[in-house]
Structures are given as C-alpha cells and as structure tokens.
Design an enzyme around this catalytic site. Sequence first.
Site, short mmCIF file in Angstrom:
data_model
loop_
_atom_site.label_atom_id
_atom_site.label_comp_id
_atom_site.label_asym_id
_atom_site.label_seq_id
_atom_site.Cartn_x
_atom_site.Cartn_y
_atom_site.Cartn_z
N GLU A 1 55.94 28.41 50.57
CA GLU A 1 56.59 29.24 51.56
C GLU A 1 55.56 30.27 52.05
O GLU A 1 54.84 30.86 51.26
CB GLU A 1 57.81 29.91 50.90
CG GLU A 1 58.88 30.33 51.86
CD GLU A 1 58.61 31.68 52.49
OE1 GLU A 1 58.87 31.83 53.68
OE2 GLU A 1 58.13 32.56 51.76
N HIS A 2 55.51 30.49 53.35
CA HIS A 2 54.42 31.29 53.93
C HIS A 2 54.45 32.78 53.57
O HIS A 2 53.43 33.45 53.68
CB HIS A 2 54.38 31.11 55.45
CG HIS A 2 55.52 31.78 56.17
ND1 HIS A 2 56.78 31.23 56.22
CD2 HIS A 2 55.57 32.95 56.82
CE1 HIS A 2 57.57 32.03 56.90
NE2 HIS A 2 56.86 33.07 57.28
#
Length: 141
Positions: free
Chosen positions: A137-138
């Site tokens: 997840e960024h």
Amino acid sequence: RGRYYRVPMMWNGRLLQPAELEKYIQNIIDDDDAATPATQAEIDLPALTASDRTKWANFREKHLLANPQNRRPLKMVEDAAFFLVCEDEEVILKRDDEESISEFGRKGLHGNGINRWFDKSMSICVHNNGMAVCTAEHTWS
C-alpha cells in the site's frame, strides 16, 4: 482455495528460522482441502476489500465486526504482518516479452479478482512455480 492460515514469525521470543517457516508453509500446501473445505463466504471475502472504501468499511462493520463468529478470523487477517497468497496457477515471466510482463503484473496485482486482500499494507503472491509478486500500500510506513 479460500482457506486462511496463521503462520507465526516468532516462537518463545525468537524469530523463526527460514527452515522452520518452510515447514509451516509446506504443511499448509499439503493440507487436504477435502477435510475442511472453505465456505463460499471465505472464498469471496477478499473480493470485498477491492470495493469502494466506504462500502467495504460499512460491510465490515455490519457483517464482520458485529458478528463474533466473523470477528475472530477478520482480526487474524487484519493483525497479520502481511497477506500471503499461494496460487495454484503457474505464471511465466519472459523479461523481453511485453505481454508476458503485463500478464505477470495483472496476476500479481489482482489474481482471479477474489483472492487478494487489498486492505493489507503488504501482500505477497507466490505461484506454484515459485514466481512471486509483492504489493504494498502506497502510504504504508
């Protein structure tokens, strides 16, 4: 196959060695699905994490957290350091073939559309021939 397993990373205060982790994972691979087959709900549940964030949050609250029977397995997944998918399907990556690279990426990112848990900070997908994809997840820190 829609089944969930917990693999400890530590035992008696020490990190497990790679060979110990390998034994856990091999036991999972060797598990006989006929003994305790996954329910359709277990198989389909990860697909809900790909939904709109608000819809997923509302469903999670109403159907998973409100039900004690569902709350425990959900907590197990949510508390995990990462989500590991063991794919039955082989994937081939030919580094000089754009279609092969695209197919590898598609299968790694979303698989069959229902077997990825998109609400985890990190997911690892390992195909049956050993090829693996890791997604993160960024905003994870």
